[in-house]
Design a protein around this motif. Structure first.
Motif, PDB file in Angstrom:
ATOM      1  N   LEU A  92       0.859  -1.187   0.000  1.00 48.18           N
ATOM      2  CA  LEU A  92       0.000   0.000   0.000  1.00 48.18           C
ATOM      3  C   LEU A  92       0.894   1.235   0.000  1.00 48.18           C
ATOM      4  O   LEU A  92       2.002   1.188   0.537  1.00 48.18           O
ATOM      5  N   GLU A  97      -3.349   9.220   7.361  1.00 47.98           N
ATOM      6  CA  GLU A  97      -4.026   8.759   8.587  1.00 47.98           C
ATOM      7  C   GLU A  97      -3.090   7.883   9.405  1.00 47.98           C
ATOM      8  O   GLU A  97      -3.114   7.889  10.632  1.00 47.98           O
ATOM      9  N   ASN A 195      -2.243  -1.815  11.181  1.00 51.63           N
ATOM     10  CA  ASN A 195      -3.167  -1.231  10.213  1.00 51.63           C
ATOM     11  C   ASN A 195      -3.504  -2.355   9.238  1.00 51.63           C
ATOM     12  O   ASN A 195      -2.951  -2.439   8.155  1.00 51.63           O
ATOM     13  N   PRO A 196      -4.400  -3.263   9.651  1.00 57.41           N
ATOM     14  CA  PRO A 196      -4.673  -4.440   8.816  1.00 57.41           C
ATOM     15  C   PRO A 196      -5.653  -4.105   7.683  1.00 57.41           C
ATOM     16  O   PRO A 196      -6.173  -2.986   7.648  1.00 57.41           O
ATOM     17  N   PRO A 197      -5.924  -5.040   6.795  1.00 59.14           N
ATOM     18  CA  PRO A 197      -6.968  -4.780   5.784  1.00 59.14           C
ATOM     19  C   PRO A 197      -8.303  -4.559   6.502  1.00 59.14           C
ATOM     20  O   PRO A 197      -8.616  -5.297   7.428  1.00 59.14           O
ATOM     21  N   TYR A 198      -9.033  -3.516   6.075  1.00 51.83           N
ATOM     22  CA  TYR A 198     -10.322  -3.274   6.754  1.00 51.83           C
ATOM     23  C   TYR A 198     -11.421  -2.734   5.852  1.00 51.83           C
ATOM     24  O   TYR A 198     -12.513  -2.424   6.304  1.00 51.83           O
ATOM     25  N   VAL A 199     -11.163  -2.600   4.564  1.00 53.09           N
ATOM     26  CA  VAL A 199     -12.200  -2.068   3.673  1.00 53.09           C
ATOM     27  C   VAL A 199     -13.105  -3.230   3.245  1.00 53.09           C
ATOM     28  O   VAL A 199     -12.625  -4.240   2.724  1.00 53.09           O
ATOM     29  N   ILE A 207     -14.069   3.541  -3.135  1.00 53.96           N
ATOM     30  CA  ILE A 207     -12.615   3.578  -3.307  1.00 53.96           C
ATOM     31  C   ILE A 207     -12.279   4.181  -4.673  1.00 53.96           C
ATOM     32  O   ILE A 207     -12.877   3.817  -5.684  1.00 53.96           O
ATOM     33  N   VAL A 211      -6.777   3.741  -6.748  1.00 50.08           N
ATOM     34  CA  VAL A 211      -6.441   2.846  -5.628  1.00 50.08           C
ATOM     35  C   VAL A 211      -6.850   1.419  -6.007  1.00 50.08           C
ATOM     36  O   VAL A 211      -6.067   0.473  -5.943  1.00 50.08           O
ATOM     37  N   ALA A 219      -3.976  -6.190   0.856  1.00 53.58           N
ATOM     38  CA  ALA A 219      -3.716  -5.267   1.970  1.00 53.58           C
ATOM     39  C   ALA A 219      -4.922  -4.401   2.301  1.00 53.58           C
ATOM     40  O   ALA A 219      -4.920  -3.702   3.318  1.00 53.58           O
ATOM     41  N   LEU A 220      -5.939  -4.440   1.448  1.00 53.32           N
ATOM     42  CA  LEU A 220      -7.057  -3.503   1.610  1.00 53.32           C
ATOM     43  C   LEU A 220      -8.355  -4.146   2.075  1.00 53.32           C
ATOM     44  O   LEU A 220      -9.026  -3.637   2.968  1.00 53.32           O
ATOM     45  N   GLU A 251      -5.322   1.046  13.436  1.00 51.18           N
ATOM     46  CA  GLU A 251      -6.036   1.902  12.481  1.00 51.18           C
ATOM     47  C   GLU A 251      -7.284   1.121  12.085  1.00 51.18           C
ATOM     48  O   GLU A 251      -7.225  -0.102  11.912  1.00 51.18           O
TER      49      GLU A 251
END
Ligand code: GLN
Length: 289
Positions: A92, A97, A195-199, A207, A211, A219-220, A251
């Motif tokens: 990423l 942030e 800050n793991p994948p969280y979307v 998005i 991106v 990673a997303l 995150e």
């Protein structure tokens, strides 16, 4: 060729896609990166001419920008927390942030003797969190985990680039065997950060296409029906590997602040704080064991 003429070609080819201002800033970054020339140089020397060899990377970059590749991937480098980081399609691009997350950890510990601190960053990507912490919490012992061998290659280069020691571990936090290995790498941690994948897939429409089409989905994205999968695995791991009174920093997905508070409560974390990012979105959560 006169450098200004190349700028004109950039505007002709890219202004419709990005607008005049952004094209200027791309061009400035590129001439600084490839030719070591500052923007002001073009103002002072309007007829500044470069060789065929010097032109080549600028035209290569132009074709990549036309394909809407992010400028950070085109240049192969970006800045995070004032430090240089190499990036490529396997990592990423570090976000502002995440600088706020790093800043929170640093400000929580900067007045302590960091020599005894043991820190673990889970899902390190470029290594931006782990490396910034190692740089500014001098003497802290920092470990960083990632499931992607390609990302770890970049992270290792970044540790070297920034002259810090980080112990990188290739493994998957979702794999229970990984936990044992991490524990043996460093007994108990004072800080676990991630800050793991969280979307969620359902948020894909929000998005930006640049991106979505360029950054690693590994990673997303997380499944809609299990969006806290990584946070749960990390909380479980923290139950036996975070020291008593150790701190967990995450995150998070801006829409899942309430769920994250519940999750941390269910694992008995105390002093839970949910923080907003500079855009006013729930973005960081911390809890003390
Ligand atoms: N903040 C990133 C984005 O909006 C997502 C980072 C992540 O999934 N950890 O694209």
């Amino acid at each position: 060729m006169i450098l200004k003429e190349i700028l004109n070609i950039y505007h002709k080819e890219l202004d419709d896609l990005f607008g005049n201002e952004e094209v200027n800033s791309f061009f400035n970054l590129l001439i600084e990166h490839y030719l070591n020339i500052k923007r002001i140089h073009l103002v002072m020397h309007p007829n500044y001419t470069i060789t065929k060899e010097e032109e080549q990377p600028l035209f290569e970059a132009l074709s990549k920008l036309k394909l809407q590749q992010p400028i950070q991937y085109v240049i192969g480098e970006t800045e995070f927390y004032g430090l240089p980081f190499k990036v490529n399609q396997h990592t990423l691009i570090p976000r502002p942030e995440t600088e706020e997350l790093v800043d929170l950890v640093i400000s929580n510990f900067k007045n302590q003797n960091s020599s005894a601190l043991k820190i673990l960053d889970i899902g390190t990507g470029t290594g931006c969190i782990a490396i910034s912490l190692a740089k500014y919490l001098v003497n802290a012992k920092v470990c960083a985990l990632d499931v992607s061998e390609d990302a770890l290659k970049v992270a290792k280069q970044n540790a070297e680039l920034n002259a810090v020691d980080v112990n990188f571990i290739l493994d998957d936090i979702l794999n229970p065997d990984c936990h044992a290995e991490l524990v043996s790498a460093s007994q108990d941690y004072d800080v676990i950060v991630s800050n793991p994948p969280y979307v969620r897939n359902l948020e894909k429409t929000e998005i930006q296409p640049n991106v979505l089409n360029n950054e690693p989905h590994l990673a997303l994205f997380v499944e809609d029906d299990n969006p806290l999968q990584f946070y749960k695995a990390i909380c479980e791991f923290a139950q036996h590997s975070l020291k008593d009174k150790g701190t967990l920093y995450f995150e998070i997905n801006e829409y899942l602040g309430g769920e994250m508070i519940q999750l941390l409560k269910s694992f008995n974390f105390k002093d839970i704080e949910l923080k907003k990012d500079m855009f006013g979105k729930n973005r960081i959560i911390k809890g003390v064991k």
